[in-house]
Design an enzyme around this catalytic site. Structure first.
Site, PDB file in Angstrom:
ATOM      1  N   HIS A 475       0.833  -1.208   0.000  1.00  0.00           N
ATOM      2  CA  HIS A 475       0.000   0.000   0.000  1.00  0.00           C
ATOM      3  C   HIS A 475       0.870   1.262   0.000  1.00  0.00           C
ATOM      4  O   HIS A 475       0.735   2.129  -0.863  1.00  0.00           O
ATOM      5  CB  HIS A 475      -0.918  -0.010   1.230  1.00  0.00           C
ATOM      6  CG  HIS A 475      -1.812   1.186   1.327  1.00  0.00           C
ATOM      7  ND1 HIS A 475      -3.130   1.158   0.948  1.00  0.00           N
ATOM      8  CD2 HIS A 475      -1.578   2.447   1.750  1.00  0.00           C
ATOM      9  CE1 HIS A 475      -3.671   2.353   1.133  1.00  0.00           C
ATOM     10  NE2 HIS A 475      -2.748   3.155   1.625  1.00  0.00           N
ATOM     11  N   GLU A 476       1.768   1.349   0.973  1.00  0.00           N
ATOM     12  CA  GLU A 476       2.594   2.549   1.080  1.00  0.00           C
ATOM     13  C   GLU A 476       3.555   2.662  -0.090  1.00  0.00           C
ATOM     14  O   GLU A 476       3.883   3.759  -0.531  1.00  0.00           O
ATOM     15  CB  GLU A 476       3.358   2.569   2.413  1.00  0.00           C
ATOM     16  CG  GLU A 476       2.455   2.621   3.642  1.00  0.00           C
ATOM     17  CD  GLU A 476       1.454   3.772   3.637  1.00  0.00           C
ATOM     18  OE1 GLU A 476       1.742   4.822   3.021  1.00  0.00           O
ATOM     19  OE2 GLU A 476       0.366   3.623   4.232  1.00  0.00           O
ATOM     20  N   HIS A 479       1.755   4.417  -2.828  1.00  0.00           N
ATOM     21  CA  HIS A 479       1.833   5.874  -2.659  1.00  0.00           C
ATOM     22  C   HIS A 479       3.204   6.378  -3.102  1.00  0.00           C
ATOM     23  O   HIS A 479       3.327   7.412  -3.751  1.00  0.00           O
ATOM     24  CB  HIS A 479       1.647   6.256  -1.185  1.00  0.00           C
ATOM     25  CG  HIS A 479       0.226   6.219  -0.693  1.00  0.00           C
ATOM     26  ND1 HIS A 479      -0.802   6.884  -1.339  1.00  0.00           N
ATOM     27  CD2 HIS A 479      -0.333   5.631   0.398  1.00  0.00           C
ATOM     28  CE1 HIS A 479      -1.933   6.699  -0.646  1.00  0.00           C
ATOM     29  NE2 HIS A 479      -1.680   5.929   0.398  1.00  0.00           N
ATOM     30  N   HIS A 482       3.494   6.745  -6.728  1.00  0.00           N
ATOM     31  CA  HIS A 482       2.777   7.952  -7.162  1.00  0.00           C
ATOM     32  C   HIS A 482       3.723   9.162  -7.091  1.00  0.00           C
ATOM     33  O   HIS A 482       3.690  10.046  -7.936  1.00  0.00           O
ATOM     34  CB  HIS A 482       1.568   8.156  -6.226  1.00  0.00           C
ATOM     35  CG  HIS A 482       0.446   8.958  -6.810  1.00  0.00           C
ATOM     36  ND1 HIS A 482      -0.640   9.335  -6.061  1.00  0.00           N
ATOM     37  CD2 HIS A 482       0.230   9.455  -8.042  1.00  0.00           C
ATOM     38  CE1 HIS A 482      -1.474  10.024  -6.819  1.00  0.00           C
ATOM     39  NE2 HIS A 482      -0.973  10.106  -8.029  1.00  0.00           N
TER      40      HIS A 482
END
Ligand code: ZN
Length: 684
Positions: A475-476, A479, A482
């Site tokens: 998940h992180e 990010h 991104h």
């Protein structure tokens, strides 16, 4: 007295980064450096703003918008290091500085947004925007900048500005009161039990309850408290129906117990002020104001998502309840099935259906192999590679440094990761940037980091993760991608600078690749035997994922719908709690499930502005990630190159440079429907 004159921003290690790979030289930064450097950097930014707003020349994109975006470089640098330290490696000195710096920063930025000469120049550009022949990204940045000034009250007359400032101040202190009242209720309530009252409780819960009792001066006993990490497992496992009921009633009444900590009037005042603020700024409702710069844009669009989900969730919950009631009857209960029975019988059903222990998975999830898996997926999807640079010390010896390279071998930026828990780190997991990537001016390459809180093993052992921890890592890292893949011109739309209901797409989407069989076969290797995870084990793990979806979706969606009902009206209800009850009645809310967050303790919505009219965002993002991954499933290849390229270009690289709806449609060819999310949740 510290003098700001002594600070040379062009040479200080906090603002002139002269460490290896262009990182700050952390070894030369002392805790005492932050305060004087902040003061100097704030002054420097003020001077830059003054030069822009006092410029006698006609406003141009160059001398106004670009100058504004590039101003404050020193402040950005010292801030990014400071907030990294405050979260990942803090101490008393840093904590004291936080209390000093936060109000300084908020005064500084509100002075900028209230700067009339500066707004006049932005407004001049905005009014001429059609004739300026701007590219799409520049036009969007101009519009966003103008809007954010307007939303801060730049177009109001003197009285209006004054009123808005008063409203904002009152809202902020009411929000603080709200949060503190909930905390006080949670702190003050505890029910002390003895060994004989613990029937059904697992060991981890018993030890948490023993610790909670000891902290409250009752060593040797066990406390039920209103912390979710005790309340939820207690109502899940306790055989004692009377105690489950007591805990349930206390938990759902937080913030509504009369006296000094009651939030009823706080909520009423906040809703009233929010409605007034929206009106003052020219919006039909507070929800309209809050949703204006999101992907959903309007309360109507939020309902288009939530309403069908609500219907399906109600159906699923009703059929689940029938099963649970059967179990209760079989267990000899002749009481009416109640809200404090749900978790308990759901757990019994889970144990009956899936005889499966999560601990079996752990030896297959070695931290270093899961990191490899994260990198490998990024290489297969986007062509980038990662090379670790040993021997570089960042904010803590545990932080690791990786150079990120493009497919052609050129350098793209840096990725830093700090995986293990320690007392100087706050809990949780997050991504942030020491430096965002952009092309404006001299440009900058991204320096992105991830912070985790995994338990550190002894030096001779490999760190092993639970499935949830491995998911958090993915998940992180989503990010982080991104931030690292960003390919925009303007700093203010770089990386994760997107709306609240879009920002979790890159992260939640990335989690899907953790359970792609090809990824697990290659990277989920047993710590002792080196053998890949057996398929049967993987299948069991996947099968449990949708269990309990009716309950979870009803409790979540009820909160999201009530949040929207409060804020989509043009006025405010006189009696918010009666309004909550009426809204739930209209929705046919089952009396056997409570809202995940009832109004008097709904911190997302009332202990600040963060998720007001925005609780829906979590589900919105889930719709996006489920639909986006379905696109890969439809091709039959989880790494389909053409689709991966569209994903990179329109989602991971695009930041906030275009409207999120336009970005999503460019990737997927259409807007998402909630179908894939409902399938993923097991609702259809
Ligand atoms: Zn996230």
């Amino acid at each position: 007295m510290p003098s700001t004159k002594a600070v040379d921003l062009a040479a200080h290690p906090l603002t002139a980064w002269q460490g290896p790979l262009g990182l700050p030289d952390f070894a030369r930064i002392g805790d005492g450096d932050f305060s004087p450097v902040f003061d100097a950097a704030l002054k420097a930014h003020e001077a830059e703003i003054e030069a822009i707003s006092g410029n006698a020349e006609t406003p141009t994109i160059e001398n106004t918008l670009a100058a504004l975006e590039l101003a404050g470089e020193a402040l950005d640098r010292v801030s990014s290091i400071f907030w990294c330290r405050a979260g990942a490696h803090t101490n008393e000195a840093i904590q004291a500085l936080e209390r000093e710096i936060s109000p300084k920063m908020s005064r500084h930025f509100s002075a900028i947004s209230m700067n009339e000469r500066l707004f006049a120049r932005i407004d001049d550009l905005y009014q001429r925007r059609k004739s300026l022949k701007l590219d799409a990204e520049t036009l969007r940045v101009l519009e966003k900048t103008w809007k954010s000034f307007v939303r801060s009250g730049a177009k109001l007359d003197a009285d209006g500005k004054k009123r808005l400032a008063t409203i904002n101040e009152e809202l902020s202190s009411l929000g603080t009161n709200f949060g503190q009242n909930v905390l006080a209720d949670e702190r003050d309530w505890a029910l002390f039990l003895d060994e004989a009252d613990l029937a059904g409780l697992p060991d981890f819960l018993k030890s948490a309850m023993a610790e909670a009792a000891e902290m409250r001066g009752q060593k040797g006993r066990y406390a039920i408290t209103l912390s979710r990490s005790i309340y939820e497992p207690f109502t899940t496992f306790s055989e004692r129906r009377d105690l489950r009921e007591t805990a349930y009633r206390a938990f759902t009444m937080r913030g509504q117990n009369g006296g000094a900590t009651d939030n009823t009037e706080v909520v009423r005042d906040m809703l009233r002020l929010r409605a007034e603020k929206a009106k003052l700024l020219g919006y039909a409702s507070f929800a309209a104001l809050k949703l204006d710069d999101t992907m959903a844009k309007t309360p109507k669009a939020v309902h288009t998502l939530l309403d069908p989900v609500w219907e399906k969730a109600l159906e699923k919950a009703a059929s689940d309840q029938t099963q649970l009631q059967r179990l209760a009857a079989e267990a000899g209960s002749n009481e009416k099935f109640a809200a404090w029975d749900w978790r308990f019988y759901q757990e019994k059903l889970r144990a009956e259906k899936f005889a499966f222990d999560e601990a079996e998975l752990k030896p297959y999830l070695q931290l270093d192999r899961v990191i490899d898996a994260c990198f490998d997926v990024a290489t297969r999807l986007f062509g980038i590679t990662f090379e670790e640079k040993k021997g570089i010390t960042a904010w803590h010896p545990d932080a690791r440094v990786f150079v990120v390279k493009n497919a052609d071998g050129s350098e793209r930026g840096l990725f830093l990761a700090d995986y293990f828990a320690r007392p100087s780190k706050r809990s949780g997991a997050w991504m942030s940037a020491l430096k965002s990537g952009y092309k404006l001016g001299d440009g900058a390459s991204p320096v992105i980091y991830n912070i985790m809180n995994f338990a550190k093993p002894p030096a001779s052992e490999a760190a092993l993760l639970s499935v949830d921890e491995a998911k958090t890592l993915f998940h992180e890292f989503g990010h982080a991608l991104h931030g690292m893949l960003t390919d925009v011109t303007w700093p203010s739309v770089s990386g994760t600078s997107v709306s609240r209901d879009f920002v979790e797409l890159p992260s939640q989407l990335y989690e899907h690749w953790l359970t792609v069989p090809a990824v697990l076969e290659k990277h989920a290797l047993h710590v002792d035997t080196g053998k890949p995870m057996p398929k049967a084990l993987l299948d069991k793990m996947l099968a449990t994922r949708t269990f309990g979806a009716g309950f979870a979706t009803v409790e979540f969606t009820a909160s999201a719908l009530v949040d929207m009902a409060y804020h989509a009206r043009s006025d405010a209800p006189e009696q918010p709690l009666r309004f909550e009850a009426e809204t739930l009645e209209k929705l046919d809310m089952p009396d056997t499930i409570a809202m995940r967050h009832r109004t008097p303790h709904f911190g997302h919505v009332f202990s600040g502005d963060g998720y007001s009219a925005g609780y829906y965002s979590y589900m919105w993002s889930e719709v996006l990630d489920a639909d986006a991954f379905a696109a890969f499933e439809e091709t039959g290849d989880p790494f389909d190159p053409a689709l991966a390229e569209r994903l990179r270009k329109n989602i991971y690289a695009a930041g906030g440079s275009r409207d999120p709806e336009e970005l999503y449609t460019a990737f997927r060819g259409k807007m998402p429907s909630p179908e894939a999310m409902m399938v993923k949740r097991g609702l259809v």
